[in-house]
Enzyme design. Structure first.
Site, short mmCIF file in Angstrom:
data_model
loop_
_atom_site.label_atom_id
_atom_site.label_comp_id
_atom_site.label_asym_id
_atom_site.label_seq_id
_atom_site.Cartn_x
_atom_site.Cartn_y
_atom_site.Cartn_z
N GLU A 259 0.80 -1.23 0.00
CA GLU A 259 0.00 0.00 0.00
C GLU A 259 0.83 1.27 0.00
O GLU A 259 0.54 2.22 -0.74
CB GLU A 259 -0.96 0.02 1.20
N HIS B 74 -10.24 -5.04 10.36
CA HIS B 74 -10.93 -4.71 9.11
C HIS B 74 -12.11 -3.77 9.35
O HIS B 74 -12.99 -3.67 8.52
CB HIS B 74 -11.45 -5.96 8.40
#
Lengths: 326, 337
Positions: free
Chosen positions: A60, A129
């Protein structure tokens, strides 16, 4: 007008902007051949090819950095970060690079990059998450942060974000991708700045953004049955914040609830209520109420998760408290 | 290479050394604030590599990006030395209008895309610049200068991988000066030969060279630059070098011995190249003396004078350049009610 899902609206914005401008590219994990985790770029790999719909390795920070570098030479990358939790890995390039390069260079270089990411809880995705983290980005100078509440804004704000010359973080929500709304067939734009009164009322102001706007709307309907007229304000943009629209609403209703899905400390509610104190303290008839998550990492257990995250009833109860009814 | 070019290169390196020495003096006089990282000792790397690339030609230049030890990279790419000095002085006439300082020199007019203080951050930015060049088909390449210390960042590994799989025209120049701030490479890095960290791991062409002799640097850099431009693929080139000063101004260099420093100073890139050019009859010792006098004159009467006399940024412009100062209301709004 056509009924369009949130993900379809994002896809349409990508498609139109990529067709218009060859400098627009999309980058992210599984967005190409696999079609995208949220289908936001589905079908576009076949149409635009691997040079413009770029499947990234799970890196990322650096693929965001590559997008930023490309934006510095005139490209218009749209980066999809699969979850805002993973955006933490890219904080260095987002916060230390994209947000600062224009300023550090004395205005010579701009980073017209868009970073889309869902920030919110879904169903039992557990602590790693389920982060929301809007507060982290809204506290960074040099970024724009927007939170489209539905397909209209998801389409119109993404198109505006791609054309804007600033780095824009678009915070979506896992539970909104299938949300449907009628949106015009012809091209349109929704500006990146400005809160919006999406339900007019006179007794109390409910302020939300992203998913919590929908909690405010549900609460408003319930309040209406009790004879309480609630006004709902969608912040739309968390950076900058449209304090004028908030002030006008609070001066009309004199009571306010701010609903956020995140934990309270140093959060969106803290910032909004501080602004209200500074701008229209004497307009208030009662203390402002914050609705927010419990101060815990999001639990896996469904009942615990439900208890940790605010819902429409929490907003409703908060409104009753602000109204002095409980 | 012509004798005139050889003379120019030596004079450039002498100028760079003097420029850095003069910033040190200004720092001690408190004319320059913040952190200051000097390049003295490593001049042959930047000078030699960029001599083999397209620089000094404005917007047609290759894109150059680096870390915080960035003054000389900016100047060799094409930034005006007086503007770099004015930046160190925090002046409005500085290359970043006084907003960046020593660690954040930018000159977009010469495609010098900045100095960055996050070690390793320029890796992905450089790959992105290269992606832009490739996408637009301009035949420009991106050149990223970083030290060996940067190679222990995740961005090193992530970016080498993506640069390789996407065939990006980027040249990574590793200036291996043996120290990550004050920690010797043998104590910070499992594989001290940096070029070995990319060849099999990321399937990228790489090589290692002496970085103190500018002739060596140029020969190796030409191969690498041509490869990147012609093959449209990345290349990682490592130069063994040494910084003569500390990591930054606050560094007492307690982590290395006088003997080690003396050994490397024998290989001073300016001494090596001066000796070569004198022995080849290209210059005389007296030429160097004359240049030093010219450089001192330019430094005081132009560069320092400009920096000293330039105005500071206006306080009312504090919040300029945060976001687009003239945004298009169609995209930005505010929302029409």
């Amino acid at each position: 007008m056509a009924e369009t899902a949130y993900w379809e609206a994002i896809r349409r914005a990508h498609d139109e902007e990529m067709a218009r401008d060859p400098m627009v590219i999309a980058m992210g994990e599984d967005i190409g051949v696999a079609g995208g985790t949220y289908k936001a770029t589905s079908g576009l790999f076949d149409k635009y090819g691997e040079k413009r719909i770029i499947d990234c390795p799970i890196s990322e920070n650096s693929y965001t950095g590559i997008g930023i570098g490309a934006s510095m030479v005139g490209m218009r990358p749209v980066i999809e970060i699969m979850s805002i939790n993973f955006a933490l890995l890219a904080l260095d390039t987002i916060v230390n690079a994209a947000a600062k390069i224009r300023y550090m260079s004395g205005g010579q270089i701009e980073c017209p990059i868009v970073m889309r990411t869902p920030g919110g809880t879904a169903h039992q995705l557990a602590a790693q998450h389920s982060a929301r983290l809007a507060r982290m980005f809204m506290s960074t100078s040099g970024l724009r942060v927007v939170t489209p509440r539905g397909p209209l804004d998801a389409y119109g704000m993404l198109k505006s974000a791609i054309r804007s010359n600033d780095p824009v973080v678009i915070i979506e929500h896992e539970q909104m991708y299938n949300l449907k709304e009628d949106i015009p067939d012809e091209e349109f734009f929704r500006p990146l700045e400005g809160a919006e009164v999406i339900r007019e009322g006179s007794d109390i102001t409910l302020i939300g953004y992203n998913y919590s706007v929908h909690l405010c709307m549900q609460a408003a309907e319930r309040l209406a049955k009790d004879g309480i007229s609630a006004e709902v304000v969608d912040l739309r943009s968390l950076k900058p914040i449209d304090r004028e629209t908030i002030r006008k609403s609070v001066e009309k209703t004199h009571k306010v609830v701010v609903a956020e899905e995140d934990e309270a400390p140093v959060g969106v509610g803290s910032e909004i209520i501080t602004g209200i104190m500074e701008d229209c303290f004497f307009a208030l008839d009662s203390q402002p109420v914050r609705i927010h998550a419990a101060d815990v990492p999001v639990p896996y257990n469904a009942k615990l998760e439900k208890a940790a995250i605010p819902n429409a009833d929490d907003v409703y109860q908060g409104a009753l408290k602000a109204m002095g009814k409980i | 290479m012509s004798d005139a070019d050889k003379k120019r290169l030596l004079r450039e390196m002498i100028f760079y050394r003097r420029f850095e020495d003069r910033t040190f003096e200004a720092y001690m006089e408190r004319k320059i604030g913040g952190f200051l990282h000097l390049y003295s000792g490593q001049e042959a790397v930047c000078t030699g590599v960029l001599e083999m690339a397209n620089v000094g030609k404005g917007k047609e230049n290759d894109y150059v990006i680096t870390g915080y030890r960035d003054h000389i990279h900016a100047i060799k790419t094409g930034a005006a030395p007086r503007e770099v000095m004015a930046e160190l002085y925090g002046k409005e006439t500085g290359s970043s209008k006084g907003r960046g300082g020593s660690m954040h020199i930018f000159d977009a007019s010469q495609n010098f895309m900045g100095g960055y203080a996050l070690v390793g951050q320029p890796f992905p930015l450089a790959a992105g610049l290269a992606m832009g060049c490739k996408h637009k088909g301009t035949n420009q390449i991106a050149i990223c200068f970083l030290g060996d210390g940067a190679n222990n960042q995740g961005t090193f590994h992530e970016t080498m991988n993506m640069a390789a799989i996407w065939n990006l025209p980027v040249l990574f120049v590793c200036e291996n000066n043996g120290y990550a701030i004050g920690t010797h490479i043998d104590r910070s890095t499992a594989q001290p030969d940096q070029y070995k960290r990319v060849d099999t791991a990321y399937n990228m062409k790489s090589s290692q060279h002496d970085g103190m002799d500018i002739d060596n640097v140029m020969e190796a850099a030409k191969t690498a630059v041509d490869y990147v431009r012609n093959e449209q693929k990345p290349y990682f080139i490592e130069f063994m070098t040494y910084r003569f000063r500390g990591h930054s101004m606050s560094d007492a260099k307690g982590y290395r011995t006088k003997e080690e420093e003396a050994e490397w100073e024998k290989r001073d890139p300016i001494k090596i190249y001066s000796k070569k050019l004198i022995e080849a009859g290209v210059i005389k010792q007296a030429d160097i003396k004359a240049w030093e006098k010219e450089i001192d004159d330019e430094m005081e009467n132009d560069i320092i004078k400009f920096a000293e006399e330039s105005p500071e940024p206006k306080l009312e412009e504090l919040t300029r350049y945060v976001l687009d100062d003239n945004p298009d209301p169609r995209w930005i709004g505010p929302l029409q009610k």
